[in-house]
Design a protein around this motif. Structure first.
Motif, PDB file in Angstrom:
ATOM      1  N   THR A   1     -10.054  18.969   2.756  1.00 40.41           N
ATOM      2  CA  THR A   1     -10.749  20.229   3.039  1.00 40.41           C
ATOM      3  C   THR A   1     -12.087  19.974   3.705  1.00 40.41           C
ATOM      4  OG1 THR A   1     -11.673  20.262   0.802  1.00 40.41           O
ATOM      5  CG2 THR A   1      -9.620  21.483   1.172  1.00 40.41           C
ATOM      6  N   SER A   2     -12.665  18.790   3.513  1.00 43.73           N
ATOM      7  CA  SER A   2     -13.970  18.475   4.141  1.00 43.73           C
ATOM      8  C   SER A   2     -13.802  17.995   5.577  1.00 43.73           C
ATOM      9  CB  SER A   2     -14.701  17.415   3.313  1.00 43.73           C
ATOM     10  OG  SER A   2     -13.932  16.228   3.298  1.00 43.73           O
ATOM     11  N   TRP A   3     -12.555  17.859   6.069  1.00 45.48           N
ATOM     12  CA  TRP A   3     -12.327  17.344   7.412  1.00 45.48           C
ATOM     13  C   TRP A   3     -12.421  18.435   8.481  1.00 45.48           C
ATOM     14  CZ3 TRP A   3      -7.516  13.721   6.685  1.00 45.48           C
ATOM     15  CH2 TRP A   3      -7.868  12.667   5.844  1.00 45.48           C
ATOM     16  N   SER A   4     -12.408  19.690   8.101  1.00 39.44           N
ATOM     17  CA  SER A   4     -12.388  20.759   9.104  1.00 39.44           C
ATOM     18  C   SER A   4     -13.737  21.087   9.674  1.00 39.44           C
ATOM     19  CB  SER A   4     -11.761  22.018   8.542  1.00 39.44           C
ATOM     20  OG  SER A   4     -12.023  22.225   7.204  1.00 39.44           O
TER      21      SER A   4
ATOM     22  N   SER B   1      -5.316  16.796   0.125  1.00 43.09           N
ATOM     23  CA  SER B   1      -5.919  15.484  -0.080  1.00 43.09           C
ATOM     24  C   SER B   1      -5.007  14.368   0.420  1.00 43.09           C
ATOM     25  CB  SER B   1      -6.213  15.252  -1.572  1.00 43.09           C
ATOM     26  OG  SER B   1      -4.995  15.199  -2.294  1.00 43.09           O
ATOM     27  N   VAL B   2      -5.625  13.210   0.578  1.00 45.72           N
ATOM     28  CA  VAL B   2      -4.896  11.980   0.895  1.00 45.72           C
ATOM     29  C   VAL B   2      -5.214  10.993  -0.224  1.00 45.72           C
ATOM     30  CG1 VAL B   2      -4.629  10.070   2.522  1.00 45.72           C
ATOM     31  CG2 VAL B   2      -5.030  12.385   3.385  1.00 45.72           C
ATOM     32  N   HIS B   3      -4.179  10.428  -0.794  1.00 46.02           N
ATOM     33  CA  HIS B   3      -4.336   9.485  -1.904  1.00 46.02           C
ATOM     34  C   HIS B   3      -3.688   8.169  -1.487  1.00 46.02           C
ATOM     35  CE1 HIS B   3      -4.742   8.403  -6.195  1.00 46.02           C
ATOM     36  NE2 HIS B   3      -3.653   7.685  -5.963  1.00 46.02           N
ATOM     37  N   ALA B   4      -4.428   7.072  -1.625  1.00 43.96           N
ATOM     38  CA  ALA B   4      -3.892   5.751  -1.273  1.00 43.96           C
ATOM     39  C   ALA B   4      -4.120   4.792  -2.436  1.00 43.96           C
ATOM     40  CB  ALA B   4      -4.578   5.223  -0.026  1.00 43.96           C
TER      41      ALA B   4
ATOM     42  N   GLU C   1      -8.945   8.507  -3.306  1.00 41.00           N
ATOM     43  CA  GLU C   1      -8.456   9.837  -2.944  1.00 41.00           C
ATOM     44  C   GLU C   1      -9.547  10.531  -2.149  1.00 41.00           C
ATOM     45  OE1 GLU C   1      -6.330  13.744  -4.878  1.00 41.00           O
ATOM     46  OE2 GLU C   1      -6.475  11.891  -6.012  1.00 41.00           O
ATOM     47  N   GLN C   2      -9.127  11.190  -1.083  1.00 45.13           N
ATOM     48  CA  GLN C   2     -10.073  11.889  -0.208  1.00 45.13           C
ATOM     49  C   GLN C   2      -9.559  13.308   0.010  1.00 45.13           C
ATOM     50  OE1 GLN C   2     -13.066  10.794   1.321  1.00 45.13           O
ATOM     51  NE2 GLN C   2     -13.203  12.946   1.820  1.00 45.13           N
ATOM     52  N   SER C   3     -10.422  14.277  -0.201  1.00 44.29           N
ATOM     53  CA  SER C   3     -10.068  15.666   0.046  1.00 44.29           C
ATOM     54  C   SER C   3      -9.979  15.891   1.545  1.00 44.29           C
ATOM     55  CB  SER C   3     -11.135  16.571  -0.564  1.00 44.29           C
ATOM     56  OG  SER C   3     -10.915  17.902  -0.140  1.00 44.29           O
TER      57      SER C   3
ATOM     58  N   ILE D   1       0.852  -1.185   0.000  1.00 45.34           N
ATOM     59  CA  ILE D   1       0.000   0.000   0.000  1.00 45.34           C
ATOM     60  C   ILE D   1       0.886   1.231   0.000  1.00 45.34           C
ATOM     61  CG2 ILE D   1      -0.227   0.110   2.521  1.00 45.34           C
ATOM     62  CD1 ILE D   1      -3.158   1.042   2.005  1.00 45.34           C
ATOM     63  N   GLY D   2       0.474   2.211  -0.774  1.00 47.86           N
ATOM     64  CA  GLY D   2       1.173   3.492  -0.822  1.00 47.86           C
ATOM     65  C   GLY D   2       0.193   4.589  -0.462  1.00 47.86           C
ATOM     66  N   VAL D   3       0.661   5.519   0.374  1.00 49.82           N
ATOM     67  CA  VAL D   3      -0.194   6.623   0.804  1.00 49.82           C
ATOM     68  C   VAL D   3       0.546   7.933   0.576  1.00 49.82           C
ATOM     69  CG1 VAL D   3      -1.443   7.663   2.739  1.00 49.82           C
ATOM     70  CG2 VAL D   3      -1.264   5.174   2.566  1.00 49.82           C
ATOM     71  N   ASP D   4      -0.129   8.878  -0.071  1.00 48.08           N
ATOM     72  CA  ASP D   4       0.420  10.216  -0.308  1.00 48.08           C
ATOM     73  C   ASP D   4      -0.465  11.207   0.449  1.00 48.08           C
ATOM     74  OD1 ASP D   4       1.686  12.496  -1.260  1.00 48.08           O
ATOM     75  OD2 ASP D   4       0.660  12.426  -3.202  1.00 48.08           O
ATOM     76  N   ILE D   5       0.110  11.815   1.452  1.00 50.71           N
ATOM     77  CA  ILE D   5      -0.627  12.807   2.238  1.00 50.71           C
ATOM     78  C   ILE D   5      -0.168  14.184   1.779  1.00 50.71           C
ATOM     79  CG2 ILE D   5      -1.127  13.690   4.549  1.00 50.71           C
ATOM     80  CD1 ILE D   5      -0.432  10.845   5.575  1.00 50.71           C
ATOM     81  N   ALA D   6      -1.068  14.884   1.108  1.00 52.86           N
ATOM     82  CA  ALA D   6      -0.765  16.211   0.586  1.00 52.86           C
ATOM     83  C   ALA D   6      -1.505  17.262   1.403  1.00 52.86           C
ATOM     84  CB  ALA D   6      -1.166  16.282  -0.885  1.00 52.86           C
ATOM     85  N   GLU D   7      -1.320  18.495   1.041  1.00 49.37           N
ATOM     86  CA  GLU D   7      -1.943  19.601   1.777  1.00 49.37           C
ATOM     87  C   GLU D   7      -3.461  19.583   1.674  1.00 49.37           C
ATOM     88  OE1 GLU D   7      -1.774  24.431   1.619  1.00 49.37           O
ATOM     89  OE2 GLU D   7       0.064  23.323   1.193  1.00 49.37           O
TER      90      GLU D   7
END
Length: 116
Positions: free
Chosen positions: A113-116, A92-95, A109-111, A84-90
């Motif tokens: 911005t909806s987490w706040s 979004s998170v992409h796995a 991929e999950q944005s 598994i590879g995970v990219d945590i960006a400013e």
């Protein structure tokens, strides 16, 4: 000087065979692996038998030889495990989920911005 046991040498040789199967141009014969690794054909054949028994490698067809029996080609068993590879960006998170041949099996991929 590092003192290596026969188990250490066998482990290194097994890794070398696997490395060449992964990095090679595709499925490889035992003869190709012996030439690529510098190991004897007998050593490669023994290591390949272990890796086939453990289902890490699988037989992937045959190729004609220039004399003698057709050569069996060996390839990585894609179903033997996953990565598994995970990219945590400013924003979004992409796995991605990969099989052992590094083919993508699932991607999400999950944005953030909806987490706040």
């Amino acid at each position: 000087m590092i003192k290596r046991t026969s188990q250490d040498i066998r482990r290194l040789n097994r890794f070398e065979v696997l490395r060449h199967v992964y990095a090679g141009p595709g499925a490889m014969s035992r003869q190709d692996l012996a030439a690529a690794t510098g190991l004897s054909f007998a050593t490669v054949a023994n290591l390949a038998a272990e890796l086939l028994e453990a289902s890490v490698l699988l037989e992937a067809g045959r190729e004609d030889s220039s004399g003698g029996r057709p050569r069996t080609r060996l390839a990585v068993n894609a179903e033997r495990g996953a990565l598994i590879g995970v990219d945590i960006a400013e924003t979004s998170v992409h796995a991605e989920l990969f099989d052992l041949t590094l083919a993508v099996r699932h991607s999400v991929e999950q944005s953030t911005t909806s987490w706040s």
